[in-house]
Design an enzyme around this catalytic site. Sequence first.
Site, short mmCIF file in Angstrom:
data_model
loop_
_atom_site.label_atom_id
_atom_site.label_comp_id
_atom_site.label_asym_id
_atom_site.label_seq_id
_atom_site.Cartn_x
_atom_site.Cartn_y
_atom_site.Cartn_z
CE1 TYR A 72 -4.34 -0.98 -0.37
CE2 TYR A 72 -3.48 -2.88 0.81
CZ TYR A 72 -4.47 -2.29 0.03
OH TYR A 72 -5.56 -3.01 -0.37
CG HIS A 124 -14.22 -0.65 -2.85
ND1 HIS A 124 -13.98 -1.23 -4.08
CD2 HIS A 124 -15.37 -1.21 -2.41
CE1 HIS A 124 -14.95 -2.09 -4.36
NE2 HIS A 124 -15.81 -2.09 -3.38
CB CYS A 135 -8.56 1.72 18.64
SG CYS A 135 -7.37 2.98 18.13
P1 OAD Z 1 -10.96 -3.82 -12.70
O1 OAD Z 1 -9.46 -3.75 -12.82
O2 OAD Z 1 -11.58 -5.11 -12.34
O3 OAD Z 1 -11.64 -3.40 -14.07
C1 OAD Z 1 -11.26 -2.26 -14.78
C2 OAD Z 1 -12.20 -2.16 -15.97
O4 OAD Z 1 -11.90 -0.97 -16.65
C3 OAD Z 1 -12.06 -3.31 -16.98
O5 OAD Z 1 -13.37 -3.76 -17.32
C4 OAD Z 1 -11.39 -2.64 -18.19
O6 OAD Z 1 -11.88 -3.16 -19.41
C5 OAD Z 1 -11.85 -1.22 -18.04
N1 OAD Z 1 -10.92 -0.20 -18.59
C6 OAD Z 1 -9.57 -0.19 -18.57
N2 OAD Z 1 -9.10 0.95 -19.07
C7 OAD Z 1 -10.19 1.72 -19.40
C8 OAD Z 1 -10.36 3.03 -19.94
N3 OAD Z 1 -9.34 3.81 -20.23
N4 OAD Z 1 -11.63 3.47 -20.14
C9 OAD Z 1 -12.70 2.68 -19.83
N5 OAD Z 1 -12.59 1.45 -19.30
C10 OAD Z 1 -11.35 0.97 -19.09
O7 OAD Z 1 -11.36 -2.66 -11.71
P2 OAD Z 1 -12.70 -2.45 -10.90
O8 OAD Z 1 -13.89 -2.90 -11.66
O9 OAD Z 1 -12.66 -1.06 -10.41
O10 OAD Z 1 -11.84 -3.54 -4.72
O11 OAD Z 1 -12.50 -3.41 -9.68
C11 OAD Z 1 -13.46 -3.38 -8.68
C12 OAD Z 1 -12.85 -3.67 -7.37
O12 OAD Z 1 -12.16 -4.90 -7.48
C13 OAD Z 1 -11.77 -2.70 -6.93
O13 OAD Z 1 -12.29 -1.54 -6.33
C14 OAD Z 1 -11.05 -3.53 -5.92
C15 OAD Z 1 -11.11 -4.92 -6.54
O14 OAD Z 1 -11.49 -5.88 -5.68
C16 OAD Z 1 -11.22 -3.57 -3.55
O15 OAD Z 1 -10.02 -3.41 -3.42
C17 OAD Z 1 -12.15 -3.75 -2.40
#
Ligand code: OAD
Length: 249
Positions: A72, A124, A135
């Site tokens: 992180y 998130h 805590c």
């Molecule tokens: P992902 O990495 O799963 O998906 C990213 C999406 O963005 C994919 O469907 C790509 O096709 C699309 N993508 C990439 N570049 C793009 C662009 N320039 N314009 C439009 N679309 C684009 O990310 P999230 O869906 O955000 O949670 O993932 C959801 C959650 O999964 C995250 O918040 C994280 C993870 O678990 C936690 O950490 C709790």
Amino acid sequence: MSADPIIFSAELVALLRRALKLVALTGAGVSQESGLRTFRDAQAGLWAQYKPEDLASPQAFQRDPKLVWDWYAWRREAVKGVRPNPGHYALVEMEKRIPGFTLITQNVDGLHRMAGSQNVLELHGNIQRVRCADCYTFAETWDDNTESVPECRECGGLLRPDVVWFGESLPRPQLEAAVEAARSCEVFFSIGTSGVVQPAASLAFAAHNRGAVIVEINAEPTPLTSKADHVFHGKSGEILPRLVEAVWG
Ligand code: OAD
């Protein structure tokens, strides 16, 4: 920006001009053009050997807190140098024009607020906030150059990022507000999210079930695509500004 025309139907343009309640759900794809890797993209350098899912969990933190803390810290540094892109700014413009605009994001990078979005629900958490794992006290400063994870000044517990890990519950007020917004909106945008992580992914389906028009903007098809009324495949940083221009320009 590519010069290829994007066709926005007259129906969509008219709908957005008169929309009173709109939700935009965003994911890591929205920040991709700011230079941040999406969650499911390969990791870089030292971290390439790990899957994010194996680091973003309470079990991982219990097993090896320093490893998770360092991951992180690395991501926090990556986020520090980045700026919002035209997709973020287009969402700010949409908020100015639609009275009931709610931005729900799964991103922890804080770029929507940095761009100027006001009504933002961070489902998130936020990677820049650090809190005690025991805590919950927030830490403003800490020493990153220690052999072990920095400790809470209040109780001596380990510090951790204030983000939601796999297996943890989402912050209740944000989730409730997000569900309410999704259920009551006329138009729901799903932007740059793979739509596979619950409960965020279910928000679009809740909106669809209540009769909202679904608009998807993504680089590729997702589980939502077949339910969406308007689908735009491409980069959100290119499509969103052009949409705003077509509707309100
Ligand atoms: P992902 O990495 O799963 O998906 C990213 C999406 O963005 C994919 O469907 C790509 O096709 C699309 N993508 C990439 N570049 C793009 C662009 N320039 N314009 C439009 N679309 C684009 O990310 P999230 O869906 O955000 O949670 O993932 C959801 C959650 O999964 C995250 O918040 C994280 C993870 O678990 C936690 O950490 C709790």
